[in-house]
Design an enzyme around this catalytic site. Structure first.
Site, PDB file in Angstrom:
ATOM      1  N   GLU A 190      -4.441  -0.557  -8.989  1.00 36.02           N
ATOM      2  CA  GLU A 190      -3.528   0.573  -9.175  1.00 36.02           C
ATOM      3  C   GLU A 190      -2.165  -0.025  -9.529  1.00 36.02           C
ATOM      4  O   GLU A 190      -1.572  -0.755  -8.725  1.00 36.02           O
ATOM      5  CB  GLU A 190      -3.450   1.388  -7.867  1.00 36.02           C
ATOM      6  CG  GLU A 190      -2.661   2.667  -7.988  1.00 36.02           C
ATOM      7  CD  GLU A 190      -2.590   3.457  -6.665  1.00 36.02           C
ATOM      8  OE1 GLU A 190      -2.575   2.846  -5.584  1.00 36.02           O
ATOM      9  OE2 GLU A 190      -2.538   4.694  -6.730  1.00 36.02           O
TER      10      GLU A 190
ATOM     11  N   HIS B  98      -1.433  -3.009  -7.030  1.00 37.57           N
ATOM     12  CA  HIS B  98      -2.128  -2.683  -5.779  1.00 37.57           C
ATOM     13  C   HIS B  98      -3.622  -2.968  -5.925  1.00 37.57           C
ATOM     14  O   HIS B  98      -4.353  -2.191  -6.535  1.00 37.57           O
ATOM     15  CB  HIS B  98      -1.867  -1.199  -5.452  1.00 37.57           C
ATOM     16  CG  HIS B  98      -2.403  -0.737  -4.143  1.00 37.57           C
ATOM     17  ND1 HIS B  98      -2.628   0.596  -3.870  1.00 37.57           N
ATOM     18  CD2 HIS B  98      -2.767  -1.406  -3.022  1.00 37.57           C
ATOM     19  CE1 HIS B  98      -3.104   0.707  -2.652  1.00 37.57           C
ATOM     20  NE2 HIS B  98      -3.196  -0.487  -2.117  1.00 37.57           N
TER      21      HIS B  98
ATOM     22  N   SER C  36       0.826  -1.211   0.000  1.00 38.42           N
ATOM     23  CA  SER C  36       0.000   0.000   0.000  1.00 38.42           C
ATOM     24  C   SER C  36       0.853   1.250   0.000  1.00 38.42           C
ATOM     25  O   SER C  36       0.361   2.333  -0.290  1.00 38.42           O
ATOM     26  CB  SER C  36      -0.856   0.064   1.270  1.00 38.42           C
ATOM     27  OG  SER C  36      -1.462  -1.138   1.533  1.00 38.42           O
TER      28      SER C  36
ATOM     29  N   ASN D 191      -3.627   6.196  -1.866  1.00 38.58           N
ATOM     30  CA  ASN D 191      -3.433   6.591  -0.474  1.00 38.58           C
ATOM     31  C   ASN D 191      -2.946   8.024  -0.309  1.00 38.58           C
ATOM     32  O   ASN D 191      -3.141   8.630   0.738  1.00 38.58           O
ATOM     33  CB  ASN D 191      -2.497   5.607   0.227  1.00 38.58           C
ATOM     34  CG  ASN D 191      -3.243   4.330   0.560  1.00 38.58           C
ATOM     35  OD1 ASN D 191      -4.384   4.370   1.034  1.00 38.58           O
ATOM     36  ND2 ASN D 191      -2.640   3.187   0.288  1.00 38.58           N
TER      37      ASN D 191
END
Ligand SMILES: NC(=O)c1ccc[n+]([C@@H]2O[C@H](COP(=O)([O-])OP(=O)(O)OC[C@H]3O[C@@H](n4cnc5c(N)ncnc54)[C@H](O)[C@@H]3O)[C@@H](O)[C@H]2O)c1
Length: 297
Positions: A152, A140, A119, A190
């Site tokens: 991702e 991801h 992450s 994120n």
């Protein structure tokens, strides 16, 4: 052509990744140092297939075939020997990931692509400990993997364009939607999500609004399916804190500094859904959630 996929780590993400590839007729080697985790993963995968069967989205036959596509291993060296692609989904710890990638690099065929589901850890850093940095990439997936459409894809500083294209094509083959981004702290998902969660926690800390009000405003006002505080509990407050630390250190910008309330709540061991308490309290087996007592007043 990718046919055989090794997934390292049979936790929350690893079992979902194995599920999706097995369902799409790939041969999957699921690897975890912990045999109990492997047993649990196989049970979870089977239960999740049953849910898909009861919704009419797959047949019993597909479930049977998919489960037959999964082999399990305890040792990385044994499970990656004939892999076309290795997807690492082990615990989010940089030293552990660097050690695992050195091991994979030694044992996997020279042609194999090595991906990480991290992450927040730098793909460029992970690639730098291998002898094939051009074949290392971020893949991801989102939780829960069988349900969430996005992958991702993170290009490390040295990832080869042909490797990126292979992973884009593969993601489409399993009915996901790939989005390619570059390797900077937090990638995109994120880098944008965590400051929003941090701002929600700051708003609570500053007494501007309560837990329910913050989440209701974001749900009803912005059409988010879950408010940011509930989402933070779901992700894990420790995970949110560690990603914010990565953003803060990586960009050196105070706007990413984690809210002191988040630091306190994590230090106190209230990590969200997984510990039964975060901004809300959770009862195992029940969908009911209540604002935690400590945030009622
Ligand atoms: N949980 C999420 O919502 C989420 C979402 C996207 C990405 N991720 C990322 O996915 C990765 C996995 O997260 P998770 O939530 O599935 O973690 P998890 O704790 O559920 O599972 C991690 C698994 O890795 C195994 N493991 C540890 N060391 C190992 C080793 N040396 N070899 C093989 N297996 C090993 C553990 O036994 C465990 O089963 C992390 O990098 C995390 O940041 C998590």
């Amino acid at each position: 052509m990718i046919k055989k996929i090794s997934v390292i780590g049979a936790g929350t993400m690893g079992n979902g990744i194995a599920h999706v590839f097995a369902q799409n007729n790939f041969e999957v080697n699921l690897i975890d140092v912990n045999s109990i985790q492997i047993e649990k993963a196989l049970q979870t995968i089977s239960k999740n297939f049953d849910r898909q069967i009861s919704k009419g989205s797959i047949s019993e036959e597909i479930k049977k075939q998919a489960l037959a596509n999964i082999s399990t291993f305890n040792v990385i060296k044994d499970g990656v020997q004939d892999a076309d692609l290795v997807i690492e989904a082990a615990t989010e710890n940089i030293d552990l990931k660097l050690k695992i990638f050195k091991e994979i690099d030694e044992a996997a065929p020279a042609s194999a692509i090595l991906a990480s589901n991290t992450s927040s850890i730098s793909i460029t850093k992970i690639a730098s400990v291998t002898k094939r940095s051009e074949k290392v990439i971020g893949m991801h997936f989102m939780n829960p993997v069988p349900v969430m459409k996005l992958v991702e894809i993170i290009n490390g500083f040295t990832t080869d364009a042909s490797v990126t294209q292979t992973i884009i094509d593969l993601s489409k083959q399993i009915n996901k939607v790939p989005c390619v981004v570059n390797d900077y702290p937090g990638f995109i998902a994120n880098k944008i999500l965590m400051p929003m969660i941090n701002e929600a926690i700051y708003s609570l800390y500053e007494g501007i609004a309560g837990v329910e009000e913050i989440d209701t405003i974001m749900k009803l006002g912005m059409a988010h399916p879950m408010g940011p505080l509930q989402l933070a509990d779901f992700i894990g407050l420790d995970v949110c804190l560690s990603i914010l630390n990565v953003l803060h250190e990586g960009f050196g910008n105070p706007k990413y500094a984690p809210c002191p309330l988040l630091v306190n709540i994590v230090t106190a061991g209230k990590l969200g859904v997984k510990t039964g308490e975060g901004f809300y309290t959770y009862t195992p087996g029940s969908k009911d959630i209540k604002v935690s007592e400590r945030f009622m007043h």
